[in-house]
Design an enzyme around this catalytic site. Structure first.
Site, PDB file in Angstrom:
ATOM      1  CG  HIS A   1       7.544  -6.163  -0.947  1.00 52.58           C
ATOM      2  ND1 HIS A   1       7.511  -5.256  -1.857  1.00 52.58           N
ATOM      3  CD2 HIS A   1       6.744  -5.592  -0.105  1.00 52.58           C
ATOM      4  CE1 HIS A   1       6.296  -4.401  -1.789  1.00 52.58           C
ATOM      5  NE2 HIS A   1       6.086  -4.505  -0.696  1.00 52.58           N
TER       6      HIS A   1
ATOM      7  CG  HIS B   1       8.966   0.771  -1.036  1.00 48.09           C
ATOM      8  ND1 HIS B   1       9.231  -0.686  -0.509  1.00 48.09           N
ATOM      9  CD2 HIS B   1       7.622   0.650  -1.346  1.00 48.09           C
ATOM     10  CE1 HIS B   1       7.985  -1.093  -0.850  1.00 48.09           C
ATOM     11  NE2 HIS B   1       7.231  -0.506  -1.310  1.00 48.09           N
TER      12      HIS B   1
ATOM     13  CG  MET C   1       4.269   4.816   2.351  1.00 47.89           C
ATOM     14  SD  MET C   1       5.224   3.984   3.798  1.00 47.89           S
ATOM     15  CE  MET C   1       3.783   4.317   4.926  1.00 47.89           C
ATOM     16  CB  SER C   2       5.296   2.052  -3.763  1.00 51.97           C
ATOM     17  OG  SER C   2       3.966   1.793  -3.890  1.00 51.97           O
TER      18      SER C   2
ATOM     19  CG  HIS D   1       3.467  -3.938   7.523  1.00 54.82           C
ATOM     20  ND1 HIS D   1       3.292  -3.114   6.261  1.00 54.82           N
ATOM     21  CD2 HIS D   1       4.401  -4.958   7.083  1.00 54.82           C
ATOM     22  CE1 HIS D   1       3.699  -3.917   5.244  1.00 54.82           C
ATOM     23  NE2 HIS D   1       4.337  -4.823   5.711  1.00 54.82           N
TER      24      HIS D   1
ATOM     25  CG  ASN E   1      -4.405   0.848   5.974  1.00 62.32           C
ATOM     26  OD1 ASN E   1      -3.641   0.031   5.254  1.00 62.32           O
ATOM     27  ND2 ASN E   1      -4.314   2.112   6.317  1.00 62.32           N
TER      28      ASN E   1
ATOM     29  CB  ALA F   1      -0.896  -2.314   0.217  1.00 61.27           C
TER      30      ALA F   1
ATOM     31  CE1 TYR G   1       9.860   0.763   3.328  1.00 60.60           C
ATOM     32  CE2 TYR G   1       7.957   1.965   2.126  1.00 60.60           C
ATOM     33  CZ  TYR G   1       8.406   0.845   2.498  1.00 60.60           C
ATOM     34  OH  TYR G   1       7.829  -0.223   2.421  1.00 60.60           O
ATOM     35  CD  GLU G   2      12.451  -1.436   0.963  1.00 55.63           C
ATOM     36  OE1 GLU G   2      12.789  -2.675   1.117  1.00 55.63           O
ATOM     37  OE2 GLU G   2      12.035  -1.303  -0.110  1.00 55.63           O
TER      38      GLU G   2
ATOM     39  CB  SER H   1       2.242  -5.201   0.671  1.00 56.24           C
ATOM     40  OG  SER H   1       3.085  -4.204   1.034  1.00 56.24           O
TER      41      SER H   1
HETATM   42  N1  ADE Z   1      -0.093   1.578   2.615  1.00 53.57           N
HETATM   43  C1  ADE Z   1      -1.085   0.943   3.279  1.00 53.57           C
HETATM   44  N2  ADE Z   1      -1.752   1.709   4.180  1.00 53.57           N
HETATM   45  C2  ADE Z   1      -1.108   3.050   4.035  1.00 53.57           C
HETATM   46  C3  ADE Z   1      -1.225   4.132   4.644  1.00 53.57           C
HETATM   47  N3  ADE Z   1      -2.071   4.508   5.261  1.00 53.57           N
HETATM   48  N4  ADE Z   1      -0.326   5.167   4.280  1.00 53.57           N
HETATM   49  C4  ADE Z   1       0.571   4.887   3.372  1.00 53.57           C
HETATM   50  N5  ADE Z   1       0.776   3.731   2.894  1.00 53.57           N
HETATM   51  C5  ADE Z   1      -0.035   2.787   2.926  1.00 53.57           C
END
Ligand code: ADE
Length: 278
Positions: free
Chosen positions: A64, A86, A214-215, A250, A238, A116, A88-89, A33
């Site tokens: 993306h 991903h 998540m990747s 996001h 974050n 990210a 999740y998509e 990202s």
């Molecule tokens: N990508 C960026 N921050 C995230 C989080 N807190 N959990 C999962 N994927 C993320």
């Protein structure tokens, strides 16, 4: 689920890419990202939207671009994925990681995966760069489930050295040389798409995770299945749920990605030639 037709599909997709682009890449980079701009650094680029490549999964995530860009980068033949698909998509794990199969068919022996991630380790702050040392797969599945295809690799691939030690050393040496602060850490992969709850983050912290995302993990498993070497670098966009006292959104993730982009790109620029030569 690894489908029996995956090998032929990867060959077909690689042939399609070969017909569009004269360069045969030996190193690939996947840009997470907000990091897609690195592709602009390639000379004589061939840009192919994911959607045009047979059997390629399409990325719908914001931030993306969804292109494969192949070209020359300081004397290297490089394939750059601007974004990724991903789980999740709605993809299976095998579909999400299918580009690794295709890149391998094209001749890629090394991949640099960027992402990210949420920071769990309290030493981290927003914008921290972390060399991934290992992972914990909490996604609930593997891209290798299904009949094994020995043309790709063994039934039970070893994951002891999934994150190449030599590549990590190179990345850390280059970060030091460039005065870029970095950490090493363990990446926990969740399937998403909701961010984790504070209780889930506490669970991951107790398991030893430093980061959450998540990747990446399906791609690492598929790359290692084919003995492709892996370097993974996370950008902490974050702090994970419950650690900063604020909710996660996001936009914040993308904003941090943009803020550290130049540093991240400087590191990639320095690391890629060294990795290609090792
Ligand atoms: N990508 C960026 N921050 C995230 C989080 N807190 N959990 C999962 N994927 C993320």
């Amino acid at each position: 689920m690894l489908k029996p037709e995956a090998f032929l599909q990867a060959e077909y997709a690689a042939r399609f890419i070969g017909s569009k682009c004269p360069v045969r890449p030996n190193v690939a980079v996947v840009l997470g990202s907000g990091l897609g701009d690195f592709a602009n650094e390639l000379a004589q680029p061939s840009t192919i939207p994911f959607g045009e490549i047979p059997h390629f999964p399409v990325s719908t995530a914001i931030g993306h671009a969804g292109n494969l860009v192949i070209g020359n980068f300081v004397g290297l033949s490089l394939a750059v994925m601007q974004g990724r698909a991903h789980f999740y998509e709605g993809n299976t794990f095998a579909q999400a990681a299918f580009p690794m199969r295709v890149l391998h068919q094209l001749g890629v022996k090394a991949v640099v995966l960027t992402n990210a991630a949420g920071g769990i380790n309290p030493q981290y702050g927003r914008g921290a760069l972390v060399m991934v040392r290992d992972h914990i797969n909490m996604m609930g599945g593997s891209p290798l489930i299904g009949p094994n295809d020995d043309r790709f690799g063994p039934r039970f691939p070893d994951m002891t050295y999934a994150y190449d030690r030599e590549y990590r050393k190179i990345a850390e040496a280059e970060a030091k040389r460039l005065d870029i602060p970095y950490y090493e850490g363990i990446y926990a992969a969740m399937h998403g798409p909701s961010y984790e709850t504070p209780a889930e983050i506490q669970m991951l912290a107790r398991m030893g995770a430093d980061l959450v995302g998540m990747s990446t993990v399906p791609e690492v498993i598929v790359a290692r299945h084919m003995d492709v070497r892996v370097l993974a670098i996370s950008c902490v966009t974050n702090m994970a749920a419950g650690l900063s006292g604020e909710a996660i959104n996001h936009e914040e993730v993308l904003e941090t990605g943009r803020r550290v982009k130049d540093t991240f790109l400087a590191l990639l620029r320095a690391v890629l030639p060294k990795i290609a030569a090792s």
